[in-house]
Design a protein around this motif. Structure first.
Motif, PDB file in Angstrom:
ATOM      1  N   GLY A   1      -3.975   2.761   0.625  1.00  0.00           N
ATOM      2  CA  GLY A   1      -2.993   3.786   0.320  1.00  0.00           C
ATOM      3  C   GLY A   1      -3.249   5.041   1.133  1.00  0.00           C
ATOM      4  O   GLY A   1      -2.315   5.661   1.656  1.00  0.00           O
TER       5      GLY A   1
ATOM      6  N   TYR B   1       2.054   1.944  -3.485  1.00  0.00           N
ATOM      7  CA  TYR B   1       0.974   2.538  -4.279  1.00  0.00           C
ATOM      8  C   TYR B   1       0.797   4.007  -3.926  1.00  0.00           C
ATOM      9  O   TYR B   1       0.640   4.849  -4.803  1.00  0.00           O
ATOM     10  CB  TYR B   1      -0.330   1.773  -4.053  1.00  0.00           C
ATOM     11  CG  TYR B   1      -1.488   2.323  -4.859  1.00  0.00           C
ATOM     12  CD1 TYR B   1      -1.498   2.253  -6.242  1.00  0.00           C
ATOM     13  CD2 TYR B   1      -2.573   2.948  -4.234  1.00  0.00           C
ATOM     14  CE1 TYR B   1      -2.546   2.768  -6.991  1.00  0.00           C
ATOM     15  CE2 TYR B   1      -3.621   3.467  -4.966  1.00  0.00           C
ATOM     16  CZ  TYR B   1      -3.605   3.375  -6.343  1.00  0.00           C
ATOM     17  OH  TYR B   1      -4.640   3.894  -7.072  1.00  0.00           O
ATOM     18  N   MET B   2       0.880   4.322  -2.640  1.00  0.00           N
ATOM     19  CA  MET B   2       0.706   5.707  -2.206  1.00  0.00           C
ATOM     20  C   MET B   2       1.802   6.608  -2.762  1.00  0.00           C
ATOM     21  O   MET B   2       1.547   7.725  -3.208  1.00  0.00           O
ATOM     22  CB  MET B   2       0.703   5.771  -0.679  1.00  0.00           C
ATOM     23  CG  MET B   2       0.264   7.117  -0.144  1.00  0.00           C
ATOM     24  SD  MET B   2       1.373   7.699   1.154  1.00  0.00           S
ATOM     25  CE  MET B   2       2.598   8.570   0.193  1.00  0.00           C
TER      26      MET B   2
ATOM     27  N   THR C   1      -1.496  13.740  -3.843  1.00  0.00           N
ATOM     28  CA  THR C   1      -1.521  12.381  -3.310  1.00  0.00           C
ATOM     29  C   THR C   1      -2.925  11.779  -3.380  1.00  0.00           C
ATOM     30  O   THR C   1      -3.114  10.677  -3.891  1.00  0.00           O
ATOM     31  CB  THR C   1      -0.998  12.356  -1.859  1.00  0.00           C
ATOM     32  OG1 THR C   1       0.315  12.908  -1.838  1.00  0.00           O
ATOM     33  CG2 THR C   1      -0.968  10.931  -1.330  1.00  0.00           C
TER      34      THR C   1
ATOM     35  N   ILE D   1      -7.113  -0.999  -2.476  1.00  0.00           N
ATOM     36  CA  ILE D   1      -5.835  -0.316  -2.550  1.00  0.00           C
ATOM     37  C   ILE D   1      -5.942   1.190  -2.327  1.00  0.00           C
ATOM     38  O   ILE D   1      -5.030   1.803  -1.757  1.00  0.00           O
ATOM     39  CB  ILE D   1      -5.095  -0.643  -3.876  1.00  0.00           C
ATOM     40  CG1 ILE D   1      -3.633  -0.238  -3.785  1.00  0.00           C
ATOM     41  CG2 ILE D   1      -5.789  -0.001  -5.061  1.00  0.00           C
ATOM     42  CD1 ILE D   1      -2.862  -0.957  -2.703  1.00  0.00           C
TER      43      ILE D   1
ATOM     44  N   CYS E   1      -4.369   0.184 -11.468  1.00  0.00           N
ATOM     45  CA  CYS E   1      -4.103  -0.505 -10.209  1.00  0.00           C
ATOM     46  C   CYS E   1      -3.774  -1.972 -10.397  1.00  0.00           C
ATOM     47  O   CYS E   1      -3.401  -2.660  -9.450  1.00  0.00           O
ATOM     48  CB  CYS E   1      -5.305  -0.405  -9.291  1.00  0.00           C
ATOM     49  SG  CYS E   1      -5.497   1.234  -8.618  1.00  0.00           S
TER      50      CYS E   1
ATOM     51  N   GLU F   1      -1.978   4.594   4.613  1.00  0.00           N
ATOM     52  CA  GLU F   1      -0.533   4.786   4.712  1.00  0.00           C
ATOM     53  C   GLU F   1      -0.209   6.271   4.775  1.00  0.00           C
ATOM     54  O   GLU F   1       0.666   6.702   5.522  1.00  0.00           O
ATOM     55  CB  GLU F   1       0.180   4.155   3.507  1.00  0.00           C
ATOM     56  CG  GLU F   1       0.067   2.643   3.417  1.00  0.00           C
ATOM     57  CD  GLU F   1       0.604   1.927   4.654  1.00  0.00           C
ATOM     58  OE1 GLU F   1       1.713   2.276   5.104  1.00  0.00           O
ATOM     59  OE2 GLU F   1      -0.100   1.037   5.163  1.00  0.00           O
TER      60      GLU F   1
ATOM     61  N   LEU G   1      -4.149   8.747  -5.843  1.00  0.00           N
ATOM     62  CA  LEU G   1      -4.772   7.514  -5.347  1.00  0.00           C
ATOM     63  C   LEU G   1      -6.038   7.179  -6.134  1.00  0.00           C
ATOM     64  O   LEU G   1      -6.219   6.047  -6.582  1.00  0.00           O
ATOM     65  CB  LEU G   1      -5.117   7.656  -3.850  1.00  0.00           C
ATOM     66  CG  LEU G   1      -3.936   7.655  -2.878  1.00  0.00           C
ATOM     67  CD1 LEU G   1      -4.396   8.025  -1.476  1.00  0.00           C
ATOM     68  CD2 LEU G   1      -3.254   6.285  -2.857  1.00  0.00           C
TER      69      LEU G   1
ATOM     70  N   ALA H   1       0.828  -1.210   0.000  1.00  0.00           N
ATOM     71  CA  ALA H   1       0.000   0.000   0.000  1.00  0.00           C
ATOM     72  C   ALA H   1       0.860   1.257   0.000  1.00  0.00           C
ATOM     73  O   ALA H   1       0.511   2.267  -0.644  1.00  0.00           O
ATOM     74  CB  ALA H   1      -0.939   0.000   1.205  1.00  0.00           C
TER      75      ALA H   1
END
Lengths: 205, 205
Positions: free
Chosen positions: B194, A161-162, B166, B190, B179, B197, B170, A158
């Motif tokens: 994400g 992906y971020m 960001t 995800i 993805c 995170e 996403l 994750a």
DNA sequence: AAATGTAATTGAACAGTGTTTAAATTTCAA
DNA sequence: TTGAAATTTAAACACTGTTCAATTACATTT
């Protein structure tokens, strides 16, 4: 068999000429606004010929799409020489962003455009092979960072992906002209400035 | 003046009917693949009539575009009740993302699509008014966070852009189906993962 | 109630699109 | 030189956004 070979080469060359013409037109005026007739005009053939080399317009797009990833992967080669994983991660972000800013239309084709991607993904159930390669490299770099003590308490998949989302967001908002909301005198460098803020954060993790 | 009023209302109503038809078609099959004739068919008028209510197809897109921002701003109203600026910032991200995931096609229209945005920006030199509102609110929230000691050493304008990038990254990678590179069993969540995170990171700043 | 003037609406036309296909042309081995 | 195979073309089809002269509908005036 020299003759068959030459015919093979001729065929390959025309295919290449179609791709070159299509690429320059796509980047010049966009995919949607480039017609098959435009491409045919540029290579001085009739429109029909294109359908002997590509199933349809999407397949031309797809071929160029693949080429873009080769280009990006090539730029990424220099990363092998960056020993420190955290430095490697940051260098990767910089390469990604400079590729996007230097080839905005190609980046658009690769990561933003939607048009013919059903084709890209669904065919061969190979999960978008080109994109997968670069993402896996990012994922591995994150793993390396964690091995030396960074990103404690984070989930690597994750987090990867971020991080990708952040750099993609920085460039894609810019490419699609959504930056006009930031202060006018900051607009010119907003992508680089935003990346720097991100690096400041990474340096603390 | 009752008759003139009624005619005014009728005109307004037909305009609205065009927008409703266009919106459902745009979201159903995309902007590019929706034709003026498609819209005219759905409202049971001839194609020509549409040009008496909108200059061209772009102007229809523009009208819907504005509507999307009203929708998003409305969802943001609840933020006024979140006192802690850092919590407010995170709540803002969650609202932004849930809006995008619940209305992916509208989000696409608002933040990803390029097609008719020259029109959106260049007209009236008003710097993308709709988008500016939400960005300024983000910027203000960041300022509030800094006032209470967060984000030390950061530059608020660039940081705001980075944070927006960001969350945009996403959702936009997800909407445009990039993805598929993450592990299959992680794909479903995800975007939320994400975002989590990212929150873990914000909590340390 | 009839005529007028204006606004709303139509449908045909224009120039473009992606794609298919039968026909024409070219190429080249036998 | 001939005949088959490969290459290339031009025309056609069904679509696109947009424009505009002609028609229809209808409130206002006579």
């Amino acid at each position: 068999m020299g003759i068959a070979d030459r015919k093979e080469r001729d065929k390959e060359e025309l295919r290449e000429r179609i791709l070159v013409a299509a690429k320059s037109l796509f980047l010049e005026k966009g995919v949607e606004k480039t017609s098959i007739r435009n491409i045919a005009d540029r290579i001085e053939y009739s429109p029909g010929i294109i359908y002997h080399y590509f199933k349809d317009k999407n397949e031309i797009f797809h071929a160029l799409h693949q080429g873009g990833f080769l280009q990006l992967m090539e730029k990424m080669q220099v990363l092998a020489s960056v020993r420190n994983p955290m430095e490697r991660l940051k260098a990767m972000g910089s390469i990604y962003i400079s590729f996007a800013m230097e080839n905005p239309d190609m980046y658009d084709l690769m990561f933003i455009k939607e048009a013919p991607l059903d084709h890209v993904f669904n065919s061969e159930h190979d999960h978008w092979k080109e994109g997968g390669g670069t993402f896996n490299y990012l994922r591995m770099t994150i793993d390396n960072c964690m091995e030396v003590g960074h990103f404690k308490g984070h989930e690597p998949e994750a987090l990867s992906y971020m991080i990708w989302a952040t750099v993609h967001g920085l460039v894609s908002l810019n490419i699609r002209k959504r930056c006009e909301v930031v202060l006018p005198h900051r607009q010119e460098n907003i992508v680089a400035d935003g990346l720097e803020e991100f690096y400041k954060i990474l340096d603390r993790l």
